[in-house]
Design a protein around this motif. Structure first.
Motif, PDB file in Angstrom:
ATOM      1  N   ARG A 250       0.827  -1.209   0.000  1.00  0.00           N
ATOM      2  CA  ARG A 250       0.000   0.000   0.000  1.00  0.00           C
ATOM      3  C   ARG A 250       0.861   1.259   0.000  1.00  0.00           C
ATOM      4  NH1 ARG A 250      -5.285   1.995  -0.641  1.00  0.00           N
ATOM      5  NH2 ARG A 250      -5.567   3.797   0.702  1.00  0.00           N
ATOM      6  N   ILE A 251       1.914   1.251   0.807  1.00  0.00           N
ATOM      7  CA  ILE A 251       2.732   2.458   0.954  1.00  0.00           C
ATOM      8  C   ILE A 251       3.877   2.503  -0.058  1.00  0.00           C
ATOM      9  CG2 ILE A 251       4.212   3.766   2.528  1.00  0.00           C
ATOM     10  CD1 ILE A 251       2.540   2.655   4.847  1.00  0.00           C
ATOM     11  N   ALA A 252       4.658   1.435  -0.126  1.00  0.00           N
ATOM     12  CA  ALA A 252       5.859   1.457  -0.967  1.00  0.00           C
ATOM     13  C   ALA A 252       5.556   1.498  -2.454  1.00  0.00           C
ATOM     14  CB  ALA A 252       6.727   0.244  -0.645  1.00  0.00           C
ATOM     15  N   PHE A 253       4.440   0.901  -2.872  1.00  0.00           N
ATOM     16  CA  PHE A 253       4.168   0.806  -4.302  1.00  0.00           C
ATOM     17  C   PHE A 253       3.127   1.810  -4.798  1.00  0.00           C
ATOM     18  CE2 PHE A 253       6.349  -3.131  -3.623  1.00  0.00           C
ATOM     19  CZ  PHE A 253       6.999  -3.372  -4.818  1.00  0.00           C
ATOM     20  N   THR A 254       2.399   2.452  -3.894  1.00  0.00           N
ATOM     21  CA  THR A 254       1.365   3.376  -4.360  1.00  0.00           C
ATOM     22  C   THR A 254       1.449   4.770  -3.753  1.00  0.00           C
ATOM     23  OG1 THR A 254      -0.219   2.717  -2.640  1.00  0.00           O
ATOM     24  CG2 THR A 254      -0.234   1.454  -4.695  1.00  0.00           C
ATOM     25  N   ASN A 255       2.145   4.914  -2.616  1.00  0.00           N
ATOM     26  CA  ASN A 255       2.183   6.212  -1.951  1.00  0.00           C
ATOM     27  C   ASN A 255       3.608   6.561  -1.558  1.00  0.00           C
ATOM     28  OD1 ASN A 255       1.800   8.516  -0.360  1.00  0.00           O
ATOM     29  ND2 ASN A 255      -0.197   7.807   0.333  1.00  0.00           N
ATOM     30  N   TYR A 256       4.375   7.080  -2.525  1.00  0.00           N
ATOM     31  CA  TYR A 256       5.777   7.393  -2.278  1.00  0.00           C
ATOM     32  C   TYR A 256       5.940   8.469  -1.212  1.00  0.00           C
ATOM     33  CZ  TYR A 256       6.060   5.106  -6.832  1.00  0.00           C
ATOM     34  OH  TYR A 256       5.941   4.228  -7.873  1.00  0.00           O
ATOM     35  N   GLU A 257       5.017   9.404  -1.149  1.00  0.00           N
ATOM     36  CA  GLU A 257       5.110  10.501  -0.194  1.00  0.00           C
ATOM     37  C   GLU A 257       5.065   9.980   1.239  1.00  0.00           C
ATOM     38  OE1 GLU A 257       5.900  14.272   0.914  1.00  0.00           O
ATOM     39  OE2 GLU A 257       5.815  13.509  -1.138  1.00  0.00           O
ATOM     40  N   MET A 258       4.197   8.999   1.480  1.00  0.00           N
ATOM     41  CA  MET A 258       4.117   8.408   2.810  1.00  0.00           C
ATOM     42  C   MET A 258       5.412   7.681   3.162  1.00  0.00           C
ATOM     43  SD  MET A 258       0.238   6.902   3.096  1.00  0.00           S
ATOM     44  CE  MET A 258       0.491   6.321   4.778  1.00  0.00           C
ATOM     45  N   ALA A 259       6.000   7.022   2.179  1.00  0.00           N
ATOM     46  CA  ALA A 259       7.267   6.330   2.412  1.00  0.00           C
ATOM     47  C   ALA A 259       8.367   7.331   2.747  1.00  0.00           C
ATOM     48  CB  ALA A 259       7.652   5.502   1.186  1.00  0.00           C
ATOM     49  N   LEU A 260       8.376   8.454   2.029  1.00  0.00           N
ATOM     50  CA  LEU A 260       9.362   9.497   2.298  1.00  0.00           C
ATOM     51  C   LEU A 260       9.236  10.044   3.718  1.00  0.00           C
ATOM     52  CD1 LEU A 260       9.476  11.587  -1.004  1.00  0.00           C
ATOM     53  CD2 LEU A 260      11.404  10.441   0.098  1.00  0.00           C
ATOM     54  N   LYS A 261       8.023  10.143   4.210  1.00  0.00           N
ATOM     55  CA  LYS A 261       7.786  10.672   5.552  1.00  0.00           C
ATOM     56  C   LYS A 261       8.016   9.632   6.650  1.00  0.00           C
ATOM     57  CE  LYS A 261       4.443  14.200   4.095  1.00  0.00           C
ATOM     58  NZ  LYS A 261       3.037  14.648   4.157  1.00  0.00           N
ATOM     59  N   GLY A 262       8.414   8.448   6.262  1.00  0.00           N
ATOM     60  CA  GLY A 262       8.751   7.435   7.250  1.00  0.00           C
ATOM     61  C   GLY A 262       7.585   6.625   7.755  1.00  0.00           C
ATOM     62  N   LYS A 263       6.421   6.687   7.082  1.00  0.00           N
ATOM     63  CA  LYS A 263       5.256   5.940   7.539  1.00  0.00           C
ATOM     64  C   LYS A 263       5.520   4.438   7.522  1.00  0.00           C
ATOM     65  CE  LYS A 263       2.595   9.562   8.084  1.00  0.00           C
ATOM     66  NZ  LYS A 263       2.110   9.973   9.422  1.00  0.00           N
ATOM     67  N   LEU A 264       6.177   3.966   6.481  1.00  0.00           N
ATOM     68  CA  LEU A 264       6.448   2.535   6.378  1.00  0.00           C
ATOM     69  C   LEU A 264       7.455   2.103   7.441  1.00  0.00           C
ATOM     70  CD1 LEU A 264       5.782  -0.021   4.891  1.00  0.00           C
ATOM     71  CD2 LEU A 264       7.557   0.527   3.217  1.00  0.00           C
ATOM     72  N   HIS A 265       8.447   2.951   7.700  1.00  0.00           N
ATOM     73  CA  HIS A 265       9.422   2.641   8.749  1.00  0.00           C
ATOM     74  C   HIS A 265       8.728   2.533  10.100  1.00  0.00           C
ATOM     75  CE1 HIS A 265      12.346   3.798  11.927  1.00  0.00           C
ATOM     76  NE2 HIS A 265      13.103   2.943  11.270  1.00  0.00           N
ATOM     77  N   GLY A 266       7.797   3.430  10.354  1.00  0.00           N
ATOM     78  CA  GLY A 266       7.057   3.393  11.607  1.00  0.00           C
ATOM     79  C   GLY A 266       6.237   2.117  11.727  1.00  0.00           C
ATOM     80  N   PHE A 267       5.622   1.692  10.637  1.00  0.00           N
ATOM     81  CA  PHE A 267       4.817   0.478  10.660  1.00  0.00           C
ATOM     82  C   PHE A 267       5.690  -0.744  10.904  1.00  0.00           C
ATOM     83  CE2 PHE A 267       2.459  -3.109   9.046  1.00  0.00           C
ATOM     84  CZ  PHE A 267       1.173  -2.861   9.501  1.00  0.00           C
TER      85      PHE A 267
END
Length: 288
Positions: A250-267
């Motif tokens: 959901r984040i890495a393949f469709t929402n680059y901005e969220m990945a940049l803000k560290g959302k995936l790292h937090g998850f």
């Protein structure tokens, strides 16, 4: 007094050191041991040694920290504390942590000191020379549960702790990669060697996918080999891993901005915390 405590908290990176102490305590609980005093000693000893390692790391990376926005306000580069004062704090924490772990047993102290040697003597200087530093860095993150395990008197080469430490090693890789993505420009400007591009890079996403799937697959080995037995805990672990994979796509393949803000790292960080709590809960239930 409050300012001094705030400086000390920043120097030892209190959130990180608490997380390390928690993982060591879960290694103790995972062994099936139930002595509360020993568990507290494990947590305290690892907290002190992890704090010492953090202080030494900030001394070693003073110049690099000063160049990065995320670290420029740490106590040493900001001038709130001198290198000499930091070194005194490091030695005090190192001595105290070693004494506490020696009070449990010799092998737990040896593993604790080995962790510091790997982190500060090998990983920290290697970060400036090679992106392969991520692997010894991941090894460092895999050792705290082993400290708790051997602190319970269990053999260091037991398959159960090898699997838990191996799982921690695998998890560290996407953890490091996602930090490198979030702070890529800052790391490069400070002279650190990193091997990933931005989150929109196909190579980066494929690399992350590989490690996330590997980590998730390894987590499912715990119930498969009987290391997690409670039916509800097993179901929770399966659900947690499904959520990890879903969030990654959901984040890495469709929402680059969220990945940049560290959302995936937090998850990914929350995933590890919940997984460790689940296996600890399973051990506690089995020993009731």
């Amino acid at each position: 007094m409050n300012k001094r405590l705030a400086i000390l908290a920043g120097l030892i990176r209190i959130k990180l050191t608490l997380a390390v102490a928690l993982s060591a305590t879960i290694g103790y609980v995972f062994s099936g041991a139930g002595d509360i005093l020993t568990a507290l000693m494990v947590a305290l000893g690892v907290l002190l040694l992890s704090s010492a390692s953090s202080v030494l790391n900030q001394i070693q990376e003073l110049k690099q920290d000063a160049l990065m926005e995320r670290t420029a306000q740490r106590p040493i580069p900001s001038g709130e504390i001198t290198v000499k004062q930091a070194m005194l704090i490091f030695l005090t924490l190192l001595f105290a942590g070693t004494v506490v772990l020696l009070g449990i047993n010799f092998i737990s102290a040896i593993v604790g000191i080995t962790t510091i040697l790997l982190y500060n003597g090998f990983y920290t200087p290697l970060k400036k020379k090679s992106s392969l530093a991520i692997f010894p860095g991941a090894l460092v993150g895999a050792l705290p549960p082993m400290i708790g395990w051997v602190g319970a008197g269990e053999p260091i080469m037991h398959p159960a702790i090898i699997m838990l430490s191996g799982f921690m090693f695998l998890w560290q890789i996407p953890h490091f990669l996602l930090l490198a993505i979030k702070y890529r420009e800052q790391y490069l400007n400070a002279g650190f060697q990193i091997s990933v591009g931005g989150p929109a890079s196909k190579q980066t996403r494929r690399l992350l996918l590989l490690w996330v799937l590997t980590t998730s697959f390894a987590a499912l080995f715990f119930p498969f080999f009987g290391l997690v037995q409670n039916t509800f805990i097993v179901a929770a672990i399966i659900l947690l891993n499904c959520l990890l994979i879903f969030a990654f796509f959901r984040i890495a393949f469709t929402n680059y901005e969220m990945a940049l803000k560290g959302k995936l790292h937090g998850f990914v960080s929350i995933y590890m915390l919940l997984f460790l709590l689940l296996i600890a809960a399973d051990s506690l239930i089995l020993n009731l």
